[in-house]
Design an enzyme around this catalytic site. Structure first.
Site, mmCIF file in Angstrom:
data_model
loop_
_atom_site.group_PDB
_atom_site.id
_atom_site.type_symbol
_atom_site.label_atom_id
_atom_site.label_comp_id
_atom_site.label_asym_id
_atom_site.label_seq_id
_atom_site.Cartn_x
_atom_site.Cartn_y
_atom_site.Cartn_z
ATOM 1 N N PRO A 156 0.973 -1.071 -0.358
ATOM 2 C CA PRO A 156 -0.294 0.596 -0.185
ATOM 3 C C PRO A 156 1.093 0.814 0.485
ATOM 4 O O PRO A 156 0.820 1.973 -0.811
ATOM 5 C CB PRO A 156 -0.646 0.398 0.996
ATOM 6 N N TYR A 157 2.154 1.396 0.588
ATOM 7 C CA TYR A 157 3.091 2.563 0.684
ATOM 8 C C TYR A 157 3.448 2.619 -0.619
ATOM 9 O O TYR A 157 3.839 4.002 -1.183
ATOM 10 C CB TYR A 157 4.236 2.155 1.715
#
Length: 252
Positions: A156-157
């Protein structure tokens, strides 16, 4: 650095964190007035006490950067207190537990994207029209080496920061003839508050440190120096670019 920033006004998000506080400190020393945006009022109070009053003025604004109204409030505050806005530093961000993509729940994914990418979009949308109208602006978006390389266990990051990079390149082209320059920085391991998060264990820190040819983490003050240059009138022929802060690690 002779950057002629005295009297300008900036919005800095994530202002009370390691990188954010270093940027605010550098800006204040350069005579820049700062609307300091952070999630925690108490952290902003500490920031104001530590930075002092030598140079520009700080106005705190506590709130969640995922709130669409916060960006509008920040712009309104910069205009009411300082008469305008010249600089945006999109610095707010967060990490999360390091796990494989297939073990990540949708809520975690959405939160990472909202904080690390969508919040920057909302700030850009709020500040750009005024900068176009005045024919001047400097915007710096905080991306990450993860957005360039794709870190395992941080999907996600990495996806969000990759989105920041692509967004920076796109909007940089859109504004190239408007006097508004938009660039991004891509730090690797920086000695900031993120290193103290529980998901950032010693094994992970060691692995990342071994990938840095300089053999050390970067300092928030070093990031602040780069951001200050990118936010200054000294920058005149670079937009939609990504500036590396990885101690020689970059392979992209």
């Amino acid at each position: 650095m002779e950057n002629n920033m005295n009297g300008q006004t900036a919005i800095v998000t994530g202002a009370a964190g390691g990188i954010g506080s270093a940027v605010v400190t550098k800006f204040i020393e350069s005579g820049v007035n700062v609307v300091a945006v952070d999630l925690y009022q108490q952290a902003l109070d500490v920031l104001i006490e530590e930075v002092g009053t030598s140079g520009g003025e700080i106005v705190p604004l506590a709130g969640d950067v995922t709130d669409p109204l916060l960006a509008i409030r920040a712009v309104e505050l910069s205009r009411s207190k300082f008469g305008g806005l010249d600089i945006l530093v999109n610095n707010a961000g967060m990490g999360s537990d390091m796990v494989p993509l297939w073990e990540i729940d949708l809520e975690t994914w959405r939160r990472d994207i909202e904080v690390n990418l969508t919040s920057q979009f909302m700030m850009l949308k709020a500040v750009i029209p005024g900068m176009i109208e005045q024919g001047y602006g400097r915007i710096v978006n905080t991306a990450s080496a993860a957005g360039m390389e794709g870190h395992a266990l941080s999907s996600p990051y990495a996806a969000a920061k990759g989105g920041v990079i692509a967004m920076t390149k796109a909007v940089g082209k859109e504004l190239a003839t408007k006097g508004v320059l938009v660039n991004a920085i891509a730090p690797a391991l920086i000695g900031s508050g993120m290193l103290d998060q529980p998901w950032f264990d010693e094994k992970t820190k060691k692995q990342l440190l071994e990938r840095i040819p300089m053999g050390r983490v970067g300092e928030p003050t070093e990031v602040a120096e780069m951001i200050t240059f990118l936010a200054s009138p000294s920058l005149s022929f670079s937009t939609g670019a990504v500036f590396d802060l990885s101690g020689g690690r970059a392979t992209y």
